[in-house]
Design an enzyme around this catalytic site. Structure first.
Site, PDB file in Angstrom:
ATOM      1  N   HIS A 198     -28.927 -29.534  28.201  1.00 44.35           N
ATOM      2  CA  HIS A 198     -29.465 -29.883  27.543  1.00 44.35           C
ATOM      3  C   HIS A 198     -30.147 -31.979  27.276  1.00 44.35           C
ATOM      4  O   HIS A 198     -29.284 -32.512  27.245  1.00 44.35           O
ATOM      5  CB  HIS A 198     -29.502 -29.821  25.692  1.00 44.35           C
ATOM      6  CG  HIS A 198     -29.932 -29.561  25.068  1.00 44.35           C
ATOM      7  ND1 HIS A 198     -29.638 -29.251  23.835  1.00 44.35           N
ATOM      8  CD2 HIS A 198     -30.748 -30.846  24.576  1.00 44.35           C
ATOM      9  CE1 HIS A 198     -30.476 -29.984  22.622  1.00 44.35           C
ATOM     10  NE2 HIS A 198     -31.690 -30.341  23.308  1.00 44.35           N
ATOM     11  N   HIS A 223     -40.038 -36.704  39.798  1.00 43.62           N
ATOM     12  CA  HIS A 223     -39.822 -36.085  40.796  1.00 43.62           C
ATOM     13  C   HIS A 223     -38.523 -35.316  41.696  1.00 43.62           C
ATOM     14  O   HIS A 223     -37.812 -36.998  41.575  1.00 43.62           O
ATOM     15  CB  HIS A 223     -41.325 -36.700  41.510  1.00 43.62           C
ATOM     16  CG  HIS A 223     -40.447 -37.846  42.321  1.00 43.62           C
ATOM     17  ND1 HIS A 223     -39.621 -37.790  43.086  1.00 43.62           N
ATOM     18  CD2 HIS A 223     -40.665 -38.838  42.239  1.00 43.62           C
ATOM     19  CE1 HIS A 223     -38.918 -39.310  43.308  1.00 43.62           C
ATOM     20  NE2 HIS A 223     -39.527 -40.027  42.872  1.00 43.62           N
TER      21      HIS A 223
END
Length: 107
Positions: free
Chosen positions: A45, A36
């Site tokens: 990446h 979250h």
């Protein structure tokens, strides 16, 4: 700079929790866990099986290697490479390469 949120749609998709956002274009590979309120910068990446803990902030141009873990509420500067299997348990304030448990600057 457009921002997007993602939701997992299959077991192979990355696992995103509510409130997270990724820059454009950012790559979050299958099997990665994004908890979250995580912010992922532009051109990042996140490799397979990497985990970004809740509230983590990852700057632009960052590679999080396969199996690496960034603990909750950790900040990672831009232009950082985190090696496979590393555990980031403190803020990474400078650009560079980091690896190990706990992650340390490699050079």
């Amino acid at each position: 700079m457009p921002r997007s949120t993602a939701a997992a749609s299959s077991p192979r998709s990355p696992s995103w929790r509510p409130g997270g956002a990724a820059g454009a274009p950012a790559i979050v590979n299958h099997g990665a866990e994004v908890d979250h309120d995580v912010q992922v910068g532009d051109f990042c990446h996140v490799a397979p099986l990497a985990a970004l803990g809740g509230g983590a902030h990852v700057g632009a141009n960052v590679l999080v290697g396969s199996g690496a873990t960034v603990l909750p509420n950790t900040r990672v500067a831009s232009d950082v490479t985190i090696g496979a299997g590393a555990a980031v348990c403190g803020h990474l304030a400078e650009a560079g390469r980091y690896g190990g448990v706990p992650a340390r600057r490699l050079g």
